[in-house]
Design a protein around this motif. Sequence first.
Motif, short mmCIF file in Angstrom:
data_model
loop_
_atom_site.label_atom_id
_atom_site.label_comp_id
_atom_site.label_asym_id
_atom_site.label_seq_id
_atom_site.Cartn_x
_atom_site.Cartn_y
_atom_site.Cartn_z
N PHE A 159 0.80 -1.23 0.00
CA PHE A 159 0.00 0.00 0.00
C PHE A 159 0.84 1.29 0.00
CE2 PHE A 159 -2.67 3.33 1.92
CZ PHE A 159 -3.68 3.39 0.96
N PRO A 160 1.85 1.42 0.86
CA PRO A 160 2.62 2.67 0.83
C PRO A 160 3.26 2.93 -0.54
CG PRO A 160 3.03 1.48 2.87
CD PRO A 160 2.27 0.54 1.97
N LEU A 165 4.55 6.74 -1.39
CA LEU A 165 5.28 7.29 -0.24
C LEU A 165 6.76 6.93 -0.33
CD1 LEU A 165 2.86 6.36 2.68
CD2 LEU A 165 3.09 8.58 1.51
N LYS A 166 7.61 7.83 0.15
CA LYS A 166 9.03 7.49 0.28
C LYS A 166 9.21 6.48 1.41
CE LYS A 166 10.21 11.42 3.24
NZ LYS A 166 10.19 12.87 3.22
N GLN A 167 10.39 5.84 1.45
CA GLN A 167 10.65 4.80 2.46
C GLN A 167 10.71 5.37 3.87
OE1 GLN A 167 10.76 1.50 2.19
NE2 GLN A 167 10.44 1.51 -0.03
N GLU A 168 11.40 6.51 3.98
CA GLU A 168 11.69 7.08 5.29
C GLU A 168 10.41 7.47 6.05
OE1 GLU A 168 13.75 10.80 4.98
OE2 GLU A 168 13.64 11.10 7.15
N LEU A 173 3.04 5.21 9.99
CA LEU A 173 1.75 4.97 9.34
C LEU A 173 0.75 4.24 10.24
CD1 LEU A 173 3.01 4.03 5.76
CD2 LEU A 173 1.69 6.08 6.39
N LEU A 174 1.16 3.13 10.83
CA LEU A 174 0.21 2.38 11.67
C LEU A 174 -0.15 3.14 12.94
CD1 LEU A 174 1.30 -1.35 11.10
CD2 LEU A 174 -0.65 -0.11 10.11
N PRO A 175 0.82 3.76 13.63
CA PRO A 175 0.43 4.58 14.81
C PRO A 175 -0.51 5.73 14.45
CG PRO A 175 2.78 4.12 14.86
CD PRO A 175 2.28 3.62 13.53
N TYR A 176 -0.31 6.34 13.28
CA TYR A 176 -1.20 7.43 12.88
C TYR A 176 -2.62 6.91 12.67
CZ TYR A 176 -3.30 11.40 10.52
OH TYR A 176 -4.14 12.44 10.19
N ALA A 177 -2.75 5.80 11.96
CA ALA A 177 -4.08 5.25 11.70
C ALA A 177 -4.75 4.82 13.01
CB ALA A 177 -3.97 4.08 10.74
N SER A 178 -3.99 4.20 13.88
CA SER A 178 -4.53 3.78 15.17
C SER A 178 -5.07 4.99 15.94
CB SER A 178 -3.41 3.08 15.95
OG SER A 178 -3.77 2.92 17.28
N LEU A 179 -4.33 6.08 15.89
CA LEU A 179 -4.76 7.35 16.50
C LEU A 179 -6.08 7.85 15.89
CD1 LEU A 179 -4.34 10.39 17.59
CD2 LEU A 179 -2.81 10.67 15.63
N VAL A 180 -6.15 7.86 14.55
CA VAL A 180 -7.35 8.37 13.88
C VAL A 180 -8.58 7.58 14.33
CG1 VAL A 180 -8.51 8.50 11.62
CG2 VAL A 180 -6.13 9.29 11.86
N PHE A 181 -8.45 6.24 14.38
CA PHE A 181 -9.60 5.42 14.73
C PHE A 181 -9.91 5.47 16.24
CE2 PHE A 181 -8.83 3.89 10.44
CZ PHE A 181 -10.12 3.80 9.96
N HIS A 201 3.48 11.82 14.62
CA HIS A 201 2.76 11.12 13.57
C HIS A 201 2.02 12.11 12.67
CE1 HIS A 201 3.89 7.89 16.13
NE2 HIS A 201 2.90 8.05 17.00
N GLN A 202 1.42 13.12 13.28
CA GLN A 202 0.71 14.15 12.49
C GLN A 202 1.68 14.92 11.60
OE1 GLN A 202 -2.90 16.15 13.65
NE2 GLN A 202 -2.39 15.82 15.81
N ALA A 203 2.86 15.22 12.14
CA ALA A 203 3.85 15.98 11.37
C ALA A 203 4.30 15.17 10.16
CB ALA A 203 5.04 16.34 12.25
N TYR A 204 4.55 13.88 10.39
CA TYR A 204 4.95 12.99 9.27
C TYR A 204 3.87 12.98 8.19
CZ TYR A 204 5.16 8.66 6.61
OH TYR A 204 5.12 7.75 5.58
N VAL A 205 2.62 12.76 8.59
CA VAL A 205 1.53 12.63 7.62
C VAL A 205 1.34 13.93 6.84
CG1 VAL A 205 -0.99 12.41 7.45
CG2 VAL A 205 0.34 10.68 8.67
#
Length: 408
Positions: A159-160, A165-168, A173-181, A201-205
């Motif tokens: 998916f990435p 998305l770049k590798q770095e 990704l998973l912590p951000y999604a877990s946060l959203v839900f 996580h928000q800054a990365y996204v």
Amino acid sequence: MQETHMSATTQAAPAGVPSLDVDPFSTEFFDDMHAAHEVLREAGPVVWLAKWGVYGVARYAEVHGVLHDPLTFCSGRGVGLSDFAKEKPWRPQSIILEADPPAHTRTRAVLNQVLSASAMKPLRAHFTALAETKVDELLARGSFDAIADLAEAYPLSVFPDALGLKQEGREHLLPYASLVFNAFGPPNQLRQEAIERSAPHQAYVAEQCQRENLAPGGFGTCIHARADAGEITHEEAPLLVRSLLSAGLDTTVYGIGAAVYCLARFPEQLAKLRSDPTLARNAFEEAVRFESPVQTFFRTTTREVELGGHAIGEGEKVLMFLGAANRDPRRWEYADRYDITRRTSGHVGYGSGIHMCVGQLVARLEGEVMMAAIARKVGSIEITGPVKRRYNNTLRGLDSLPISISAA
Ligand code: OVV
């Protein structure tokens, strides 16, 4: 924190509506969910959840009815407990999930195109090859954790890259999604701790949503191209990329985790799948019905409305129990059976109506090719250790599923 959500006393039920003191966002609920769902369904077509001061619907008919009346049961005031008309959202509002017609219609059309059936065609061969490679690697290992090593590893391998998305930084990704839900839930420990830890996580996204950070040919670049075409603005494009980052990865992790957990528990269904690998797509779909990886969403009433024989006022939150609807015996024969030959259509695991999962074809592609690889290569699956649940305010799934598999 808001007084209305923190009050120690529960909130009184409107006259005639069965009031329940179960907290559908508690670990006790998650640990004995199917029994709790039955209580909710049997209490009536609509219930009052006193702990949070919201209405709930757990029967298929009412869940379906709410999903199909999006002007009365709106999303623009948030699809979590928090009412955006009264509280500031924890992050800028989603312009597709947390939007209503006519604004929703335009953003939805863009993601419909980006994630259309024709957009899936060039992905299938690659998604299939990586599913087969993953299953071969796991057969060579013999024993592994089906969550970390399969349910997370496989979507992370496809998916990435499909998004561009770049590798770095992909570890966000998973912590951000877990946060959203978790954030759709009430202000309990799951939500508050997730939000407290959310800044990196928000800054990365936010950074990955920018055009210059997205690879050509991916879904992300495709979204930005729709801004060039004038279908959305250049300010809206990063927010639609953010929707894919929010909803496109963890959901399939939980979906594939559910499917493997089903095959591990119901060997006769694995045998049936092995004897006919064309059942792969329906085996995944049935796992989405049976486990309902996305358990709940709220709506907010825009007017006084009759629901399940009760008058509900304007500005009320209504919690839809998708997982309970997907096992409602009023709708499903042998609802509690995982049956890969069942007619699954009509399940609400992806929602239904105008907001129904816009990424469903990507999810089904990932699920189907993984189930097909298992069908062709795996002879048996055995659970070899303690099954541990993962707790989230919206997502249902496992933290650990130790299994061993043998070759066909
Ligand atoms: C369906 C869903 C879940 C979570 C986030 C979003 C959508 C979004 O649009 O950001």
